[in-house]
Scaffold this motif. Structure first.
Motif, PDB file in Angstrom:
ATOM      1  N   HIS A 165      -6.566  -8.115   4.568  1.00  0.00           N
ATOM      2  CA  HIS A 165      -5.279  -8.084   5.288  1.00  0.00           C
ATOM      3  C   HIS A 165      -4.172  -7.347   4.518  1.00  0.00           C
ATOM      4  CE1 HIS A 165      -4.786 -11.522   2.683  1.00  0.00           C
ATOM      5  NE2 HIS A 165      -5.393 -12.359   3.490  1.00  0.00           N
ATOM      6  N   ILE A 166      -4.403  -6.069   4.231  1.00  0.00           N
ATOM      7  CA  ILE A 166      -3.392  -5.294   3.508  1.00  0.00           C
ATOM      8  C   ILE A 166      -2.159  -5.097   4.387  1.00  0.00           C
ATOM      9  CG2 ILE A 166      -5.067  -4.145   2.029  1.00  0.00           C
ATOM     10  CD1 ILE A 166      -4.732  -1.635   3.772  1.00  0.00           C
ATOM     11  N   THR A 167      -0.991  -5.015   3.728  1.00  0.00           N
ATOM     12  CA  THR A 167       0.264  -4.878   4.481  1.00  0.00           C
ATOM     13  C   THR A 167       1.171  -3.789   3.939  1.00  0.00           C
ATOM     14  OG1 THR A 167       1.538  -6.455   3.132  1.00  0.00           O
ATOM     15  CG2 THR A 167       0.218  -7.366   4.946  1.00  0.00           C
ATOM     16  N   THR A 168       0.758  -3.064   2.903  1.00  0.00           N
ATOM     17  CA  THR A 168       1.684  -2.136   2.263  1.00  0.00           C
ATOM     18  C   THR A 168       1.165  -0.701   2.230  1.00  0.00           C
ATOM     19  OG1 THR A 168       0.789  -2.404   0.032  1.00  0.00           O
ATOM     20  CG2 THR A 168       2.448  -4.002   0.734  1.00  0.00           C
ATOM     21  N   ALA A 169       2.123   0.228   2.175  1.00  0.00           N
ATOM     22  CA  ALA A 169       1.773   1.632   1.987  1.00  0.00           C
ATOM     23  C   ALA A 169       1.100   1.842   0.638  1.00  0.00           C
ATOM     24  CB  ALA A 169       3.040   2.493   2.090  1.00  0.00           C
ATOM     25  N   ASP A 170       1.502   1.071  -0.366  1.00  0.00           N
ATOM     26  CA  ASP A 170       0.885   1.168  -1.696  1.00  0.00           C
ATOM     27  C   ASP A 170      -0.602   0.831  -1.635  1.00  0.00           C
ATOM     28  OD1 ASP A 170       3.253   1.796  -3.212  1.00  0.00           O
ATOM     29  OD2 ASP A 170       3.883  -0.275  -2.908  1.00  0.00           O
ATOM     30  N   ILE A 192       4.402  -5.853  13.551  1.00  0.00           N
ATOM     31  CA  ILE A 192       5.660  -6.483  13.121  1.00  0.00           C
ATOM     32  C   ILE A 192       6.043  -6.084  11.700  1.00  0.00           C
ATOM     33  CG2 ILE A 192       5.286  -8.456  14.646  1.00  0.00           C
ATOM     34  CD1 ILE A 192       4.569 -10.120  12.134  1.00  0.00           C
ATOM     35  N   THR A 193       7.338  -6.206  11.432  1.00  0.00           N
ATOM     36  CA  THR A 193       7.876  -6.094  10.080  1.00  0.00           C
ATOM     37  C   THR A 193       8.569  -7.411   9.747  1.00  0.00           C
ATOM     38  OG1 THR A 193      10.068  -5.289  10.747  1.00  0.00           O
ATOM     39  CG2 THR A 193       8.326  -3.632  10.435  1.00  0.00           C
ATOM     40  N   LEU A 194       9.069  -7.506   8.530  1.00  0.00           N
ATOM     41  CA  LEU A 194       9.765  -8.719   8.122  1.00  0.00           C
ATOM     42  C   LEU A 194      10.988  -8.980   8.994  1.00  0.00           C
ATOM     43  CD1 LEU A 194       9.811 -11.045   6.089  1.00  0.00           C
ATOM     44  CD2 LEU A 194      11.170  -9.589   4.559  1.00  0.00           C
ATOM     45  N   ASP A 195      11.561  -7.928   9.542  1.00  0.00           N
ATOM     46  CA  ASP A 195      12.729  -8.089  10.409  1.00  0.00           C
ATOM     47  C   ASP A 195      12.396  -8.922  11.654  1.00  0.00           C
ATOM     48  OD1 ASP A 195      15.538  -7.336  10.635  1.00  0.00           O
ATOM     49  OD2 ASP A 195      14.932  -6.299  12.464  1.00  0.00           O
ATOM     50  N   ASP A 196      11.154  -8.794  12.149  1.00  0.00           N
ATOM     51  CA  ASP A 196      10.744  -9.590  13.298  1.00  0.00           C
ATOM     52  C   ASP A 196      10.635 -11.069  12.948  1.00  0.00           C
ATOM     53  OD1 ASP A 196      10.159  -7.462  15.362  1.00  0.00           O
ATOM     54  OD2 ASP A 196       8.813  -6.804  13.774  1.00  0.00           O
ATOM     55  N   ARG A 216       8.348   1.278   6.677  1.00  0.00           N
ATOM     56  CA  ARG A 216       7.495   2.265   5.987  1.00  0.00           C
ATOM     57  C   ARG A 216       6.070   1.742   5.852  1.00  0.00           C
ATOM     58  NH1 ARG A 216       6.193   2.614   0.468  1.00  0.00           N
ATOM     59  NH2 ARG A 216       5.314   4.635  -0.113  1.00  0.00           N
ATOM     60  N   ASP A 217       5.949   0.494   5.470  1.00  0.00           N
ATOM     61  CA  ASP A 217       4.619  -0.100   5.319  1.00  0.00           C
ATOM     62  C   ASP A 217       3.906  -0.181   6.667  1.00  0.00           C
ATOM     63  OD1 ASP A 217       4.777  -0.694   2.479  1.00  0.00           O
ATOM     64  OD2 ASP A 217       6.239  -2.222   3.012  1.00  0.00           O
ATOM     65  N   LEU A 218       4.628  -0.585   7.686  1.00  0.00           N
ATOM     66  CA  LEU A 218       4.047  -0.645   9.033  1.00  0.00           C
ATOM     67  C   LEU A 218       3.524   0.724   9.443  1.00  0.00           C
ATOM     68  CD1 LEU A 218       3.624  -2.193  11.759  1.00  0.00           C
ATOM     69  CD2 LEU A 218       5.907  -1.398  12.396  1.00  0.00           C
ATOM     70  N   GLY A 219       4.308   1.757   9.203  1.00  0.00           N
ATOM     71  CA  GLY A 219       3.893   3.110   9.561  1.00  0.00           C
ATOM     72  C   GLY A 219       2.652   3.557   8.822  1.00  0.00           C
ATOM     73  N   ALA A 220       2.552   3.180   7.542  1.00  0.00           N
ATOM     74  CA  ALA A 220       1.382   3.558   6.750  1.00  0.00           C
ATOM     75  C   ALA A 220       0.118   2.872   7.268  1.00  0.00           C
ATOM     76  CB  ALA A 220       1.607   3.196   5.284  1.00  0.00           C
ATOM     77  N   LEU A 221       0.223   1.602   7.644  1.00  0.00           N
ATOM     78  CA  LEU A 221      -0.934   0.902   8.208  1.00  0.00           C
ATOM     79  C   LEU A 221      -1.352   1.526   9.529  1.00  0.00           C
ATOM     80  CD1 LEU A 221      -0.046  -2.861   7.607  1.00  0.00           C
ATOM     81  CD2 LEU A 221      -1.591  -1.426   6.275  1.00  0.00           C
ATOM     82  N   GLN A 222      -0.378   1.791  10.387  1.00  0.00           N
ATOM     83  CA  GLN A 222      -0.698   2.403  11.678  1.00  0.00           C
ATOM     84  C   GLN A 222      -1.343   3.769  11.489  1.00  0.00           C
ATOM     85  OE1 GLN A 222       3.039   2.385  13.811  1.00  0.00           O
ATOM     86  NE2 GLN A 222       2.724   0.305  14.593  1.00  0.00           N
ATOM     87  N   ASP A 223      -0.808   4.563  10.564  1.00  0.00           N
ATOM     88  CA  ASP A 223      -1.376   5.890  10.320  1.00  0.00           C
ATOM     89  C   ASP A 223      -2.820   5.787   9.826  1.00  0.00           C
ATOM     90  OD1 ASP A 223       1.000   7.056  11.070  1.00  0.00           O
ATOM     91  OD2 ASP A 223       1.680   7.472   9.022  1.00  0.00           O
TER      92      ASP A 223
END
Length: 333
Positions: A165-170, A192-196, A216-223
């Motif tokens: 369950h990775i969540t980060t661009a790193d 979702i992001t933490l804002d949600d 940014r992290d959400l975008g990296a996972l989606q990509d």
């Protein structure tokens, strides 16, 4: 329009035990051909006897669906004989840092003392599944744990390591450095992001570990998912809790997504013009990485607008009350 998925697999699944197991296990078996079952029960699943007992309990609740529980054992310092005995009964061993998430108190607190067990796992080709978080500041926990992943990947190059369950661009960037590392991505971390979770009123049903991160992290996972990355697999981390454990002070971490995962994923891929990648994400990549031959079962999704229920057997699902455009062609109520 329909989408047919061959032998969909959930590569990270919490089915709990007792009454909760009875309530929610059929909601996975109705739409998946198999799932990788997490071992962090009240009494950790860490012996061959417990693995067999838990598998039997799951199979009883999933009958008559064709659903394979791919069992895991809770990481501890196993002897070579114990690992040899476990080998044919499990898909891997799940490592939790001590106290990092639900019922993980018996996890690893000293990572300097695990290498003997891991060396035997490498020799026996038993995969290592890892909840990769440190005990540091909550937003930095996954990034801080990468140094442990790196040490494991370098020292045990023939060991299949799964970053769960990775969540980060790193994490996405790090995975590409080592061919023996794979990763699972959840449904909710694609949305979702933490804002949600805390940007407005606190949303306890979106609180999970690891927590959702930044745009940014959400975008990296989606990509990564939408690129068809050959080592990124679907694992829901579906983690049900009764309402009193979510709607309270100190609410439990976990998002329940099992009954809505495939429809929401179909919606996700179709809206982004990549429906052809769904099959790989929910089955084919996992089969290659784990060398699996799952039961031959086809799940059909139909393009049909519907509203996600507020509750499934007393448990609130991810996306409750939302309208989506894809639905299981046959569904248990």
């Amino acid at each position: 329009m329909n989408i047919d998925i061959r032998s969909p697999l959930d590569m990270h699944l919490h089915l709990r035990e007792g009454e909760m197991l009875a309530r929610i296990a059929p909601l996975s078996s109705m739409s998946f051909a198999g799932g990788v079952i997490m071992p962090n029960l009240k009494e950790p699943v860490d012996t061959l006897e417990k693995v067999h007992g838990y598998r039997k309990a799951i199979e009883e609740q999933c009958n008559p669906d064709e659903f394979t529980p791919y069992m895991t054992a809770f990481f501890r310092c196993y002897s070579a004989a114990e690992l040899q005995a476990l080998r044919s009964a499990i898909i891997g061993i799940k490592l939790y840092p001590a106290g990092i998430t639900t019922q993980s108190e018996a996890g690893v607190s000293d990572f300097s003392g695990i290498e003997e067990t891991i060396s035997v796992m490498e020799e026996l080709q038993i995969p290592l599944l890892v909840h990769g978080e440190s005990n540091g500041f909550v937003m930095d926990r996954e990034k801080e744990f990468l140094k442990i992943y790196e040490r494991l990947a370098k020292n045990f190059p023939k060991l299949h390591i799964i970053m769960e369950h990775i969540t980060t661009a790193d994490a996405v960037e790090f995975m590409d450095k080592y061919p023996n590392i794979s990763a699972t991505v959840t449904l909710h971390h694609l949305f979702i992001t933490l804002d949600d979770v805390i940007g407005g009123l606190m949303e306890p049903d979106l609180f999970c570990k690891p927590i959702a991160k930044t745009p940014r992290d959400l975008g990296a996972l989606q990509d990564a998912v939408l690129s068809g990355h050959p080592r990124v697999m679907f694992g829901s981390d579906s983690a049900p809790h009764p309402r009193q454990k979510k709607e309270c002070c100190g609410c439990a971490a976990g998002i329940f997504s099992a009954p809505v995962a495939l429809p929401m994923l179909a919606d996700f891929f179709v809206k982004r013009g990549k429906p052809e990648l769904l099959q790989g994400f929910v089955s084919d990549i996992a089969c290659r990485r784990y060398r699996l031959t799952p039961v031959n079962r086809t799940i059909r999704l139909s393009q049909q607008s519907w509203r996600i229920p507020e509750l499934y057997n007393g448990v609130k699902p991810f996306g409750a009350g939302c309208e989506i455009g894809w639905k299981l062609a046959t569904e248990k109520n």
